[in-house]
Motif scaffolding. Sequence first.
Motif, mmCIF file in Angstrom:
data_model
loop_
_atom_site.group_PDB
_atom_site.id
_atom_site.type_symbol
_atom_site.label_atom_id
_atom_site.label_comp_id
_atom_site.label_asym_id
_atom_site.label_seq_id
_atom_site.Cartn_x
_atom_site.Cartn_y
_atom_site.Cartn_z
ATOM 1 N N VAL A 95 0.838 -1.194 0.000
ATOM 2 C CA VAL A 95 0.000 0.000 0.000
ATOM 3 C C VAL A 95 0.880 1.254 0.000
ATOM 4 O O VAL A 95 1.892 1.312 0.691
ATOM 5 N N ILE A 96 0.464 2.243 -0.790
ATOM 6 C CA ILE A 96 1.269 3.464 -0.958
ATOM 7 C C ILE A 96 0.562 4.665 -0.329
ATOM 8 O O ILE A 96 -0.652 4.826 -0.502
ATOM 9 N N PHE A 97 1.341 5.500 0.344
ATOM 10 C CA PHE A 97 0.771 6.728 0.910
ATOM 11 C C PHE A 97 1.825 7.830 0.913
ATOM 12 O O PHE A 97 2.998 7.586 0.614
ATOM 13 N N ALA A 98 1.376 9.029 1.270
ATOM 14 C CA ALA A 98 2.332 10.146 1.432
ATOM 15 C C ALA A 98 1.976 10.917 2.692
ATOM 16 O O ALA A 98 0.799 11.047 3.033
ATOM 17 N N PRO A 99 2.986 11.454 3.379
ATOM 18 C CA PRO A 99 2.699 12.325 4.518
ATOM 19 C C PRO A 99 2.357 13.723 4.015
ATOM 20 O O PRO A 99 2.857 14.138 2.970
ATOM 21 N N LEU A 100 1.499 14.420 4.725
ATOM 22 C CA LEU A 100 1.216 15.822 4.399
ATOM 23 C C LEU A 100 1.394 16.639 5.676
ATOM 24 O O LEU A 100 0.637 16.474 6.644
#
Length: 482
Positions: A95-100
């Motif tokens: 699973v792929i995500f990004a921090p904001l």
Amino acid sequence: MAIYDPKSLKAEEFINDEEIRETLAYAEANKNNAELIDRILEKARPKKTANGHVCAGLTHREASVLLACEIPEKIEEMYKIAEEIKMAFYGNRIVIFAPLYLSNYCVNGCLYCPYHMKNKHIPRKKLTQEEVKAEVIALQDMGHKRLAIEAGEDPVNNPIEYILECIKTIYSVHHKNGDIRRVNVNIAATTVENYRKLKEAGIGTYILFQETYHKESYLQLHPTGPKHDYDYHTEAMDRAMEGGIDDVGLGVLFGLELYKYEFAGLIMHAEHLEAVHGVGPHTISVPRLKRADDINPDDFDNGIDDETFAKITACIRLAVPYTGMIISTRETEAVRAKLLRLGISQVSGGSRTSVGGYAEEERPHDTEQFDVSDQRSLDEVVRWLMEMGHIPSFCTACYREGRTGDRFMSLCKSGQILNCCHPNALLTLSEYLEDYASEETKKVGYAMVEKELAKIPNEKVRRIATEDIRNIRNSNRRDFRF
Ligand code: SAM
């Protein structure tokens, strides 16, 4: 003196210092006990059932023995079992995500974090709602669907109302074919009432790193500010669950204290959540301390090398087989590649750890929380994953279909992953390929989709997934899911 009790709601009882010390002594005494180690490894191994696999997991004592073990062939066996567990419950999906980063205003005094209050030379910045929108558009244009929002702790500058407003803004942006479908939240420990508000705002996982389970060190590392309160911080997940959030994410900042102590504390925390709430942590993150503005990791005595880090990851995988594991861009490409085989199920990609960093053309460094070791673009990360045989997944279906907490765990155990998570991963990967990927990534990606579709056992599911992917490729219809 506090007595160890995993069911207690008091920090000093469920993360009990004496129990951790006894565990470490037991592990040390048995680290060459091959017979015991074999028994523990056998317990950890996934067992085949009519519906798929089950895994017993390990107690903090058993897992600590494995972590202490120095026998090379037993360590190899741990790595093998970690990979088997990963394949049994998560398959080859990542699973792929990004921090904001929303705001770096902070009133705490954490000695390892550049956002600490005494740091007067970093520019303080808090995104306006217009800036949040610009960040989200930039993230959607990269192809992201899942975010983890991050903020310092500051009741005046970043009150819960600000966080809630940002979440609302994030979910409201639909740029081209893009949308953010799951917002996970990494903000300071708060009240049951605030957790309830976060739940109502539709968050996915509430993430809070313990930093260290060692109370004395914790108090020294957090000398000032609300985060100084060890008990309040350690009991946060219980309040989050009381507020209705049933997906919570644990983590330790490795490098602050002795890793064996942290490991035992982490597994005890997972056992506590299971004992009290009937469901363990949804995820465990394994961040390591990094260089940052006025932070030098060499000033801390407990740094761990890559080999030890790999062993910790594998031992967590064996101890809590149904918990997702997250690795961030704090780590290099090489370390990430190795850990992906040992049980990691989520990675961040294309990350920027500065406030407002995504809308900027060049990677800004002035408000960064820590140095990013893996600076590749999301497209490069996606292609790299596929070239190693992993399916990059942007799936958010479980949370949106109400499969959270123990319902997610049941799905994980039911053997239906190949008929549910696997097609969902392929659908969201196809969206990515169609809308955001470079030509090269697209080529590698569709070859993978084709091959992986054939692995869906249920014929009807396979037919629907194939049809949905055709629709994604030939129209602007999006967001198909099982
Ligand atoms: N402010 C919130 C809190 O106090 O829990 C969470 C947000 S903070 C931006 C996210 C995490 O970054 C922290 O929990 C900490 O573990 C990690 N962090 C802080 N300084 C770091 C450093 N120098 N290297 C790596 N990770 C760091």
